[in-house]
Design an enzyme around this catalytic site. Structure first.
Site, short mmCIF file in Angstrom:
data_model
loop_
_atom_site.label_atom_id
_atom_site.label_comp_id
_atom_site.label_asym_id
_atom_site.label_seq_id
_atom_site.Cartn_x
_atom_site.Cartn_y
_atom_site.Cartn_z
CG HIS A 194 -0.56 0.08 2.50
ND1 HIS A 194 -0.27 1.28 3.12
CD2 HIS A 194 -0.33 -0.87 3.43
CE1 HIS A 194 0.11 1.05 4.37
NE2 HIS A 194 0.10 -0.25 4.59
CD GLU A 253 -3.41 -1.21 5.53
OE1 GLU A 253 -3.70 -2.13 6.31
OE2 GLU A 253 -2.82 -0.18 5.89
CD GLU A 254 -1.61 2.37 7.59
OE1 GLU A 254 -2.36 1.93 8.47
OE2 GLU A 254 -0.42 2.02 7.46
CG ASP A 295 0.84 -3.60 5.12
OD1 ASP A 295 1.69 -2.78 5.51
OD2 ASP A 295 -0.38 -3.47 5.36
ZN LIG Z 1 0.56 -1.14 6.40
#
Ligand SMILES: [Zn+2]
Length: 476
Positions: A290, A340-341, A368
């Site tokens: 990401h 993603e976060e 990740d």
């Molecule tokens: Zn991450």
């Protein structure tokens, strides 16, 4: 021996590949292939460390790149350029819409009582998505708890208070990801639990095993029907100080001031590039990481390292296929996901845009978990798919989730794998100001690229695709 492996041996002739013709096609067979492929890839990468160069570029051009921010758009441009320079084909941006949350200038936690410490500051970071406090701040006594059950039992004391969720990550766990999993619900759900008990704000002890003054942010969730209260992460030292005052029977009263805000959603993009397949171009081996990162530090381990892993792996694979003048049997697709976060909107947009292709996604791999030395894999699959995947991985694996972005493919029966680097130091840096390129070791990062390139190579080249997994619920 099959043609694919002969081809492989030809590719690796220069690096003393072992004679694989005598090995049965079991875990040892694949372990040997991984070993030889990685060695070949590393021999080219280690002198110049292209993955680490990519990480430095990303962190220089877009140090702050929370989804929806101008930095995130610079990161998208970096990703597109890096994929093009790596020699990938069909490099493109695929649109998604992302939330936009800003930290704001004011972020303070000030001691009111104990009187002897009045005016002192305790280091905090607002949790991503938090509502602000009133402009003048919010002042209240503190109730500290170590579990939601304790909070419910002491709900009468919580009314009108700031609730501190003080349970540390369990230092007795061998794997810090286990310790994180045992504590992180305080960060994600603490604001809702505090509000339900009548609290006016939530503080959470930072998700780290380090004992220091660095707060670690992360996402929170609000719940419909529960009033959103402001929430922030406190450094581990800060949480210890508050706990010590309370244990000594002192009244603890704090003033919290946060100026964060949520703005309207904005358009953004995933970055996609490919090495097109020859025989079965519709079958896809996906490599993902990401692009977005929290708005403190530079997101070097989370997930600049994953993005750099992909760029490094792309260079390794493109070069090998060009030198051998061949294409992989299947398409290898590289995806830098957005958001993603704090939303996973990029992953969901990818899933929706490629819905018709998902039955042909033979494997999805994510990086990740940081840029440390790879130790193994996390596999997420079922039945015959898991058995075949374990062989293909050729090395140690856990059955934890593959990664948040690719987790949305689980419901579609795609086997998932996450790279599993040494996890011991990861949470020292995760979501904090300490997550900068200097925290990543160039050599270890290149090893990660080589691991990913080797696995993608084998999944794209082996004759039979991996069996489909059962559709299953999403998990990290
Ligand atoms: Zn991450």
């Amino acid at each position: 021996m099959r043609k694919t492996w002969l081809l492989f041996l030809a590719l690796c002739a220069a690096c003393a590949a072992p004679d694989l013709s005598t090995l049965p096609r079991d875990e040892r067979f694949f372990a040997s292939l991984h070993h030889s492929l990685r060695a070949a890839f590393l021999a080219e990468a280690l002198p110049t460390c292209p993955a680490y160069q990519g990480l430095r570029e990303l962190c220089e051009q877009a140090p702050l790149r929370l989804a929806g921010s101008p930095g995130a758009e610079r990161a998208v441009e970096w990703g597109r350029g890096a994929f093009e320079r790596a020699g990938l084909a069909n490099v493109r941006l695929e649109p998604c819409t992302v939330p936009r949350w800003e930290r704001g200038e004011v972020e303070e936690l000030t001691v009111v009582e104990p009187a002897e410490h009045a005016g002192e500051r305790i280091p905090i970071l607002a949790l991503g998505g938090s509502v602000p406090t009133p402009a003048e701040g919010l002042e209240a006594d503190v109730l500290a708890v170590t579990s939601f059950e304790e909070l419910q039992a002491r709900a009468a004391e919580a009314a009108g208070r700031i609730v501190l969720f003080a349970r540390p990550m369990d230092r007795a766990q061998l794997d810090p990801f286990e310790a994180y999993g045992g504590a992180v619900s305080q960060r994600s759900n603490g604001a809702v639990e505090a509000a339900q008990a009548g609290g006016v704000a939530a503080l959470v002890r930072s998700m780290t095993l380090a004992q220091d003054d660095e707060p670690h942010t992360g996402a929170l969730r609000y719940q419909e029907g529960v009033p959103p209260v402001p929430a922030a992460a406190v450094s581990t030292n800060g949480a210890e100080r508050i706990g010590a005052w309370l244990s000594a029977g002192k009244r603890v009263r704090l003033r919290l001031a946060l100026a964060c805000r949520t703005l309207a959603d904005v358009p953004s993009a995933n970055v996609v590039g490919e090495i097109p397949g020859r025989e079965r171009p519709g079958e896809v081996v996906l490599l993902g990481a990401h692009l977005d990162a929290w708005d403190v530090g530079q997101g070097a381990h989370d997930d600049g390292a994953g993005c750099a892993h992909l760029v490094g792996a792309a260079r390794m694979l493109v070069r090998h296929f060009r030198q051998a003048d061949i294409q992989p049997r299947r398409t290898i697709r590289f995806v830098l996901f957005m958001n993603e976060e704090n939303g996973l909107r990029g992953a969901l947009a990818y899933r929706d845009a490629h819905l018709a292709e998902l039955p042909q996604h033979v494997l999805a791999i994510e990086s990740d978990r940081g840029g440390f030395m790879p130790l193994g894999w996390a596999a997420d699959a079922t039945g015959a798919s898991l058995t075949a995947l374990r062989q293909l991985l050729g090395g140690p694996e856990t059955t934890r989730g593959g990664g948040a972005d690719i987790s949305v493919l689980a419901e579609h029966g795609v086997p998932l794998v996450g790279l599993y680097p040494n996890p011991q130091r990861y949470f020292d840096f995760h979501h904090s100001r300490k997550d900068v390129p200097a925290a990543v070791d160039a050599r270890e990062l290149e090893h990660g690229s080589a691991w990913l390139a080797a696995l993608a190579y084998l999944a794209a080249m082996q004759e039979d695709p991996l069996p489909r997994s059962e559709p299953r619920p999403r998990r990290r």
